[in-house]
Design a protein around this motif. Structure first.
Motif, mmCIF file in Angstrom:
data_model
loop_
_atom_site.group_PDB
_atom_site.id
_atom_site.type_symbol
_atom_site.label_atom_id
_atom_site.label_comp_id
_atom_site.label_asym_id
_atom_site.label_seq_id
_atom_site.Cartn_x
_atom_site.Cartn_y
_atom_site.Cartn_z
ATOM 1 N N MET A 1 160.295 5.212 82.912
ATOM 2 C CA MET A 1 161.019 4.022 82.499
ATOM 3 C C MET A 1 161.245 4.066 80.995
ATOM 4 S SD MET A 1 162.207 1.133 83.526
ATOM 5 C CE MET A 1 162.725 -0.395 82.856
ATOM 6 N N ILE A 2 162.461 3.807 80.576
ATOM 7 C CA ILE A 2 162.812 3.809 79.157
ATOM 8 C C ILE A 2 162.548 2.417 78.582
ATOM 9 C CG2 ILE A 2 164.683 4.148 77.517
ATOM 10 C CD1 ILE A 2 166.024 5.885 79.653
ATOM 11 N N PRO A 3 161.760 2.310 77.518
ATOM 12 C CA PRO A 3 161.481 0.986 76.945
ATOM 13 C C PRO A 3 162.760 0.319 76.448
ATOM 14 C CG PRO A 3 160.019 2.653 76.013
ATOM 15 C CD PRO A 3 161.050 3.372 76.824
ATOM 16 N N ARG A 4 162.948 -0.937 76.798
ATOM 17 C CA ARG A 4 164.159 -1.675 76.473
ATOM 18 C C ARG A 4 164.402 -1.731 74.974
ATOM 19 N NH1 ARG A 4 165.904 -6.351 74.686
ATOM 20 N NH2 ARG A 4 167.650 -7.381 75.662
ATOM 21 N N GLU A 5 163.354 -1.928 74.194
ATOM 22 C CA GLU A 5 163.534 -2.103 72.762
ATOM 23 C C GLU A 5 164.064 -0.848 72.074
ATOM 24 O OE1 GLU A 5 159.234 -1.105 73.592
ATOM 25 O OE2 GLU A 5 160.600 -2.624 74.319
ATOM 26 N N HIS A 6 163.989 0.295 72.739
ATOM 27 C CA HIS A 6 164.465 1.527 72.138
ATOM 28 C C HIS A 6 165.879 1.902 72.571
ATOM 29 C CE1 HIS A 6 160.634 2.380 70.335
ATOM 30 N NE2 HIS A 6 160.034 2.210 71.503
ATOM 31 N N HIS A 7 166.302 1.436 73.730
ATOM 32 C CA HIS A 7 167.587 1.864 74.279
ATOM 33 C C HIS A 7 168.340 0.669 74.860
ATOM 34 C CE1 HIS A 7 166.475 6.084 73.893
ATOM 35 N NE2 HIS A 7 165.302 5.778 74.406
ATOM 36 N N TRP A 8 169.121 -0.005 74.042
ATOM 37 C CA TRP A 8 169.980 -1.070 74.544
ATOM 38 C C TRP A 8 171.110 -1.316 73.550
ATOM 39 C CZ3 TRP A 8 171.213 -5.749 72.354
ATOM 40 C CH2 TRP A 8 170.495 -6.085 71.216
ATOM 41 N N GLN A 9 172.192 -1.910 74.052
ATOM 42 C CA GLN A 9 173.320 -2.328 73.235
ATOM 43 C C GLN A 9 174.133 -3.315 74.059
ATOM 44 O OE1 GLN A 9 176.513 0.689 72.693
ATOM 45 N NE2 GLN A 9 175.231 2.010 73.979
ATOM 46 N N PRO A 10 174.986 -4.120 73.422
ATOM 47 C CA PRO A 10 175.831 -5.015 74.211
ATOM 48 C C PRO A 10 176.699 -4.190 75.168
ATOM 49 C CG PRO A 10 175.899 -5.608 71.889
ATOM 50 C CD PRO A 10 175.173 -4.298 71.984
ATOM 51 N N ALA A 11 176.843 -4.666 76.390
ATOM 52 C CA ALA A 11 177.653 -3.967 77.382
ATOM 53 C C ALA A 11 179.133 -4.149 77.057
ATOM 54 C CB ALA A 11 177.353 -4.486 78.782
ATOM 55 N N LEU A 12 179.883 -3.086 77.139
ATOM 56 C CA LEU A 12 181.327 -3.166 76.923
ATOM 57 C C LEU A 12 182.009 -3.675 78.189
ATOM 58 C CD1 LEU A 12 181.990 0.190 75.058
ATOM 59 C CD2 LEU A 12 181.747 -2.092 74.092
ATOM 60 N N GLY A 13 183.081 -4.420 78.019
ATOM 61 C CA GLY A 13 183.855 -4.869 79.160
ATOM 62 C C GLY A 13 183.195 -5.962 79.973
ATOM 63 N N GLY A 14 182.263 -6.675 79.394
ATOM 64 C CA GLY A 14 181.605 -7.740 80.140
ATOM 65 C C GLY A 14 180.471 -8.348 79.368
ATOM 66 N N ASP A 15 179.785 -9.238 80.039
ATOM 67 C CA ASP A 15 178.645 -9.896 79.426
ATOM 68 C C ASP A 15 177.387 -9.081 79.668
ATOM 69 O OD1 ASP A 15 180.216 -12.031 78.607
ATOM 70 O OD2 ASP A 15 179.917 -13.105 80.498
ATOM 71 N N GLY A 16 176.380 -9.362 78.905
ATOM 72 C CA GLY A 16 175.100 -8.721 79.126
ATOM 73 C C GLY A 16 174.854 -7.551 78.200
ATOM 74 N N GLU A 17 173.900 -6.727 78.636
ATOM 75 C CA GLU A 17 173.468 -5.600 77.830
ATOM 76 C C GLU A 17 173.473 -4.326 78.664
ATOM 77 O OE1 GLU A 17 169.574 -7.056 77.021
ATOM 78 O OE2 GLU A 17 170.185 -8.069 75.186
ATOM 79 N N ALA A 18 173.702 -3.228 77.994
ATOM 80 C CA ALA A 18 173.509 -1.907 78.597
ATOM 81 C C ALA A 18 172.103 -1.479 78.186
ATOM 82 C CB ALA A 18 174.552 -0.928 78.098
ATOM 83 N N ILE A 19 171.242 -1.284 79.183
ATOM 84 C CA ILE A 19 169.828 -1.024 78.925
ATOM 85 C C ILE A 19 169.438 0.325 79.515
ATOM 86 C CG2 ILE A 19 167.474 -1.847 79.343
ATOM 87 C CD1 ILE A 19 168.681 -4.665 79.598
ATOM 88 N N GLY A 20 168.561 1.051 78.823
ATOM 89 C CA GLY A 20 168.018 2.304 79.343
ATOM 90 C C GLY A 20 169.085 3.372 79.500
ATOM 91 N N LEU A 21 169.178 3.941 80.694
ATOM 92 C CA LEU A 21 170.159 5.011 80.941
ATOM 93 C C LEU A 21 171.593 4.505 80.813
ATOM 94 C CD1 LEU A 21 168.522 6.983 83.879
ATOM 95 C CD2 LEU A 21 168.719 7.664 81.482
ATOM 96 N N ASP A 22 171.837 3.235 81.163
ATOM 97 C CA ASP A 22 173.179 2.681 81.001
ATOM 98 C C ASP A 22 173.590 2.655 79.536
ATOM 99 O OD1 ASP A 22 173.517 2.311 83.728
ATOM 100 O OD2 ASP A 22 172.752 0.254 83.678
ATOM 101 N N ASP A 23 172.639 2.390 78.655
ATOM 102 C CA ASP A 23 172.892 2.422 77.214
ATOM 103 C C ASP A 23 173.303 3.832 76.781
ATOM 104 O OD1 ASP A 23 172.678 1.961 74.312
ATOM 105 O OD2 ASP A 23 170.757 2.976 74.496
ATOM 106 N N LEU A 24 172.578 4.822 77.247
ATOM 107 C CA LEU A 24 172.890 6.205 76.872
ATOM 108 C C LEU A 24 174.240 6.629 77.433
ATOM 109 C CD1 LEU A 24 169.346 7.703 77.340
ATOM 110 C CD2 LEU A 24 170.537 7.326 75.187
ATOM 111 N N ARG A 25 174.525 6.269 78.680
ATOM 112 C CA ARG A 25 175.829 6.601 79.275
ATOM 113 C C ARG A 25 176.973 5.935 78.506
ATOM 114 N NH1 ARG A 25 172.724 5.747 84.356
ATOM 115 N NH2 ARG A 25 172.389 7.843 85.207
ATOM 116 N N GLN A 26 176.774 4.665 78.140
ATOM 117 C CA GLN A 26 177.799 3.962 77.377
ATOM 118 C C GLN A 26 177.976 4.589 76.004
ATOM 119 O OE1 GLN A 26 178.274 -0.414 77.575
ATOM 120 N NE2 GLN A 26 177.802 -0.365 75.382
ATOM 121 N N SER A 27 176.899 4.971 75.370
ATOM 122 C CA SER A 27 176.965 5.610 74.064
ATOM 123 C C SER A 27 177.746 6.926 74.137
ATOM 124 C CB SER A 27 175.555 5.851 73.536
ATOM 125 O OG SER A 27 175.586 6.527 72.309
#
Length: 116
Positions: A1-27
């Motif tokens: 599990m990837i700690p949230r505080e290390h890997h997150w950003q606002p999600a593009l194209g919607g509300d919420g956050e991109a967390i963990g692997l979604d953050d890396l994929r979005q990046s």
């Protein structure tokens, strides 16, 4: 599990956050879809993938792989690229699939359509 505080950003194209692997994929998607020189505050951010969109797939593939690895290596230090696959999508598009590894050994995939 990837700690949230290390890997997150606002999600593009919607509300919420991109967390963990979604953050890396979005990046990775942001890096590959941003044309080099288009960010006035960071003119060296992005990639040259747009340059090869209209090339025949056989000619584009080695350039796209090279540009993908170089851009991710420079701008996303949290991952190591292990494989890049380039396939044709439709009549004029390409899909770039990036297999990457995190420092803890976890492997994941990001898929990007650079022309979108």
């Amino acid at each position: 599990m990837i700690p949230r505080e290390h890997h997150w950003q606002p999600a593009l194209g919607g509300d919420g956050e991109a967390i963990g692997l979604d953050d890396l994929r979005q990046s990775i998607a942001i890096i590959l879809k941003t044309p080099l020189g288009s960010d006035p505050l960071r003119p060296d951010f992005g990639s040259n993938l747009a340059r090869y969109i209209d090339y025949p797939i056989n000619r584009a593939r080695p350039h796209v792989v090279r540009e993908t690895v170089a851009a991710i290596r420079r701008w996303e230090p949290r991952v190591t690229v292990t494989k890049v696959t380039v396939t044709q999508e439709g009549d004029a598009g390409i899909k770039v699939s990036v297999v990457f590894r995190l420092a803890d050994g976890l492997e994941a995939t990001a898929e990007v359509m650079p022309g979108e």
